[in-house]
Design a protein around this motif. Structure first.
Motif, PDB file in Angstrom:
ATOM      1  N   ALA A  34       1.155  -5.043  -4.985  1.00  0.00           N
ATOM      2  CA  ALA A  34      -0.173  -4.479  -5.228  1.00  0.00           C
ATOM      3  C   ALA A  34      -0.149  -3.710  -6.538  1.00  0.00           C
ATOM      4  O   ALA A  34       0.517  -2.687  -6.647  1.00  0.00           O
ATOM      5  CB  ALA A  34      -0.573  -3.561  -4.076  1.00  0.00           C
ATOM      6  N   GLU A  52      -3.176  -8.704  -4.060  1.00  0.00           N
ATOM      7  CA  GLU A  52      -2.429  -7.913  -3.073  1.00  0.00           C
ATOM      8  C   GLU A  52      -3.040  -6.525  -2.921  1.00  0.00           C
ATOM      9  O   GLU A  52      -3.096  -5.972  -1.818  1.00  0.00           O
ATOM     10  CB  GLU A  52      -0.959  -7.795  -3.504  1.00  0.00           C
ATOM     11  CG  GLU A  52      -0.197  -9.116  -3.503  1.00  0.00           C
ATOM     12  CD  GLU A  52      -0.357  -9.925  -4.782  1.00  0.00           C
ATOM     13  OE1 GLU A  52       0.256 -10.989  -4.891  1.00  0.00           O
ATOM     14  OE2 GLU A  52      -1.116  -9.471  -5.678  1.00  0.00           O
ATOM     15  N   ALA A  53      -3.542  -5.968  -4.024  1.00  0.00           N
ATOM     16  CA  ALA A  53      -4.176  -4.646  -3.977  1.00  0.00           C
ATOM     17  C   ALA A  53      -5.581  -4.726  -3.387  1.00  0.00           C
ATOM     18  O   ALA A  53      -6.036  -3.810  -2.702  1.00  0.00           O
ATOM     19  CB  ALA A  53      -4.230  -4.042  -5.380  1.00  0.00           C
ATOM     20  N   CYS A  71      -4.238   2.560  -1.121  1.00  0.00           N
ATOM     21  CA  CYS A  71      -3.005   1.768  -1.163  1.00  0.00           C
ATOM     22  C   CYS A  71      -1.879   2.628  -1.742  1.00  0.00           C
ATOM     23  O   CYS A  71      -1.648   2.620  -2.962  1.00  0.00           O
ATOM     24  CB  CYS A  71      -3.224   0.514  -2.013  1.00  0.00           C
ATOM     25  SG  CYS A  71      -1.788  -0.561  -2.142  1.00  0.00           S
TER      26      CYS A  71
END
Length: 368
Positions: A34, A52-53, A71
């Motif tokens: 991420a 991914e983030a 995150c």
């Protein structure tokens, strides 16, 4: 008025998480992680996020602090626009192998008109596939594409199978595609307009199509005829290889809020110098100057003035910005200042493209 419009073959190519993907390409240790481009520090803003983030809700224009909260494992990477422009130029070179009708929207997306193309290929779908393959081979990056009869549908379609996919909406499927589409996925329908549409019972393209031309004009003003047409697959805008620049701007976010007008003028001098450089590079000048002020609480204020003559020099820009800065008291400390020049002397007196008020549904059998 009933008008039949020509059917074109338009491709919208959109790179997948472009800035973040370039960073992962250049640093393999970031692959699968991420990451957020930009956004580092307490004052930063996310310019782009990897897929991914995005799973954690991280989005562009989000504050770095919020992104990190969503995150905790997020990795921040500094922007490298020189590198992004380098790769963008390689991608654009691929586009021109197929057509000269290329309209870039940004470094990572563009429209292509391949109705008539350099390869003599009648299938826009196959051309899009080839282009995406070449982008992968020459840059190592993935791209998605939308293919249809006009720019509006092609852009909407390019989001359907992201990432690393494509969607073709041939002429005979256009109406069904638009009717089934969630209204929030219509390009140009943002958060505010989506809520307004919902209040009028419009949740899908089918709901929108049920509304009469008069109803849409009455409730959505000038946009009414636009919505009436797009849900019927009518969008007149052609691919414009040379897009006329409407404005030039530069802005700065400060590491600490500033409240002194003397300090603000120091910052504005540097910003004015950057705007002047960009005007010189583009060989244009402007008559309307706008000062952008973002306060500590993120509220935004703009102050503008239109001059009798075109200007482009740092000194004249700064003189006028100073007047705008001092015309009213600041309501709070400031976190961002920006200057933009518009009403440029490159704008031609072209008559705006007319959109027919009422059109008939057009369906032609073409190889797509």
């Amino acid at each position: 008025m009933e008008t039949e419009l020509p059917i074109r073959k338009i491709i919208h190519v959109d790179m997948d998480a472009f800035y973040a993907s370039v960073e992962q390409l250049d640093d393999p240790s970031l692959v699968g992680k991420a990451i957020a481009v930009g956004g580092g520090g307490t004052r930063g803003v996310v310019s782009a996020a990897s897929y991914e983030a995005r799973k954690f809700g991280v989005r562009s224009a989000m504050s770095g602090a919020l992104a990190k909260k969503l995150c905790p494992e997020l990795i921040f990477v500094r922007t490298n626009f020189e590198r992004y422009r380098e790769i963008s130029a390689k991608i654009r070179k691929i586009f021109f192998e197929y057509t000269d009708l290329v309209e870039p929207l940004s470094l990572d997306e563009a429209y292509l008109d391949v109705t008539e193309n350099k390869k003599g290929n009648p299938s826009a779908t196959l051309i899009a596939t080839e282009i995406r393959q070449k982008i992968k081979e020459r840059t190592g990056l993935n791209a998605s594409a939308g293919i249809s009869i006009n720019k509006f549908i092609a852009k909407v379609a390019s989001d359907i199978n992201k990432p690393n996919g494509q969607k073709t909406v041939p002429p005979e499927e256009v109406l069904d595609f638009l009717e089934q589409l969630d209204i929030k996925k219509f390009y140009g329908v943002g958060k505010v307009m989506k809520e307004k549409m919902y209040r009028h019972g419009i949740y899908t393209g089918a709901d929108l199509k049920k509304k009469s031309f008069e109803y849409l004009q009455e409730n959505f003003g000038k946009s009414g005829s636009y919505y009436y047409n797009i849900v019927r697959g009518i969008h007149n805008s052609t691919v414009k290889p040379e897009r006329t620049r409407k404005s030039l701007a530069a802005e700065r976010t400060f590491s600490e809020n500033i409240s002194s007008e003397i300090f603000m003028l120091e910052k504005l001098e540097n910003i004015a110098e950057e705007v002047a450089k960009r005007l010189k590079k583009s060989k244009v000048a402007g008559r309307t100057i706008t000062l952008k002020i973002k306060y500590r609480d993120f509220t935004l204020q703009t102050r503008s003035k239109t001059l009798p003559l075109y200007i482009a020099s740092k000194e004249l820009i700064l003189d006028n910005v100073k007047d705008l800065l001092l015309q009213d008291e600041m309501k709070d400390s400031v976190r961002l200042l920006g200057i933009s020049m518009s009403n440029l002397n490159n704008e031609k007196g072209k008559k705006k493209e007319e959109i027919p008020e009422k059109t008939i549904d057009v369906q032609l059998k073409l190889e797509f």
